[in-house]
Structures are given as structure tokens and as C-alpha cells.
Design a protein around this motif. Sequence first.
Motif, PDB file in Angstrom:
ATOM      1  N   ILE A 184       0.862  -1.182   0.000  1.00 17.97           N
ATOM      2  CA  ILE A 184       0.000   0.000   0.000  1.00 17.97           C
ATOM      3  C   ILE A 184       0.894   1.227   0.000  1.00 17.97           C
ATOM      4  O   ILE A 184       1.689   1.409   0.931  1.00 17.97           O
ATOM      5  N   THR A 187       2.718   3.572   3.184  1.00 11.00           N
ATOM      6  CA  THR A 187       2.442   2.962   4.490  1.00 11.00           C
ATOM      7  C   THR A 187       3.609   2.169   5.056  1.00 11.00           C
ATOM      8  O   THR A 187       3.475   1.557   6.108  1.00 11.00           O
ATOM      9  N   LYS A 240      -5.221   3.227   0.586  1.00  9.10           N
ATOM     10  CA  LYS A 240      -4.364   4.416   0.503  1.00  9.10           C
ATOM     11  C   LYS A 240      -5.099   5.645   1.044  1.00  9.10           C
ATOM     12  O   LYS A 240      -4.555   6.417   1.841  1.00  9.10           O
TER      13      LYS A 240
END
Length: 246
Positions: A184, A187, A240
Motif C-alpha cells: 500500500i 504505508t 491508501k
Amino acid sequence: MDAPDTPPERPRGRRRTGVLIATAAVLGVVAGTCVGYLIQAGREPTALPPLSQPSVAQAEGAGPEPLSAAQDRKVKVDGDLRKLLLSRPNGARAWQDPPGSDGWMDAGELAETYKYPAEAFRNLVGTREFRRAAVTDWRENGDLDVEIRLVQYRQQETGTEAADAADNAYYFADQADDTDSWPIPGTGDGRAYVHGKPDVFYGVSQYSAEAYAWRGDIAMEIWIYDTKPIPRTKVLDLAKRQMERL
């Protein structure tokens, strides 16, 4: 011969050599000081510089401005956790039987979502140091269901519960057959998973996708279900955007 219980005493000759060297160094400093004093005594006195120094202008203002509530993450995550959840898309509707109550899930309700609720409950309130959980859900485009949870644990000063919870989720998601995963963006180690093999309930095929990530003391969990395969862009976009709110 067996090794001694304590190391042998350091030889005294080495210690005495060090003392002699130190004494000679002190005598050398004293002799040099005397010579320097005699040379300086024969010179003309040198005027000392003035004691006053130019004033230094101070920067304007009283210092950096404090962070606003919107900028200070601690203020944000200690407030109403439900406000950090993504909003339902236009046209989407809530589930008829939503999880939790009024957007919250307590430890018991969260434990019920695990395969072994009793063990999960003990872990949540004990090892995991569960604090609270916020949840939202919706149905869009007829058959696509989404559930998002933000699970907050006790402060990271006492452990890494949110990170550990995410690691645990990564492990089990990777075990599923016919599963693809992707990081992602933004992250660190967050990941999204799409399962290519559907589960069948009452003759109806149900595909699923999930995503996990964490930030500070909050772990994010996302599940998506549909009667047709779920594109990776769908779960990655949701994950996201949700993490950007943390």
C-alpha cells in the motif's frame, strides 16, 4: 587446568610504568610553564580587548507557532476515532445489520469476528492492550460490500501492539490459496490482498479482498466482498485513502 573463576590480577609492573610516565609528563608541563613565564615577563604589556561586545539582534516573534489540532496527530487520534474513517461514497448505503454499535466496536464484539472468540478476547484485553475500535460499512453497486475498522491500542511507549496486529494479519492473509498481494503506497509495510478463489454460500460465489496497515497506535483493517472478482485498484485505493486520514 580449569579456567579461574575470576580473571588474574593485572601485573603491577604495567601499572607502575603508567605512573612514571604520568609523573614525567606533569614535570614537563611545570618546566614549560616556568620558561614561558620568564619569556612573557620580559615583553611589553599588551592591552586587553574591551569587555563590551556588539549587541546581537534577536529574531522577531516568540518562536514557532504551535501545531493546530488538524496538524497535531496526537490530538487527532485521541479525538473521535470515527471521524477518521472514510465516508460512505455517494449512493452507497449502510448494511442492514452493521457491525458494532453507532460506529464503535468493543473488545467483545471485535473478538467475535475471530475464529476463536474466547482466545481473541483474552489477547485483545491482555497482550494486545486493546483501547477502542471504530468501524464503518457500506454496500455499493448492488453487491459490493465494504467494511473498514480502525483498531486503536495502548500507546506505543508500552509496546508495538498495532504493528504486531498488522504483522499477524499479513501472515494469515498470505496463507490463503490463489492470493495476490501488493504494498500500500505511503504505508511502509502495509499490504493489500485479492483472493482469486471465491467462497460459495448457498450456491452464490463470493470473492474477497482485504488490506492491513498501521500508523502509531492504530491498525487499519479493510474487507471487500463481491459476487465478481475484485480488482486490485479497488482495495489499494481504499487503503491508501484511509491511511492518508491517519
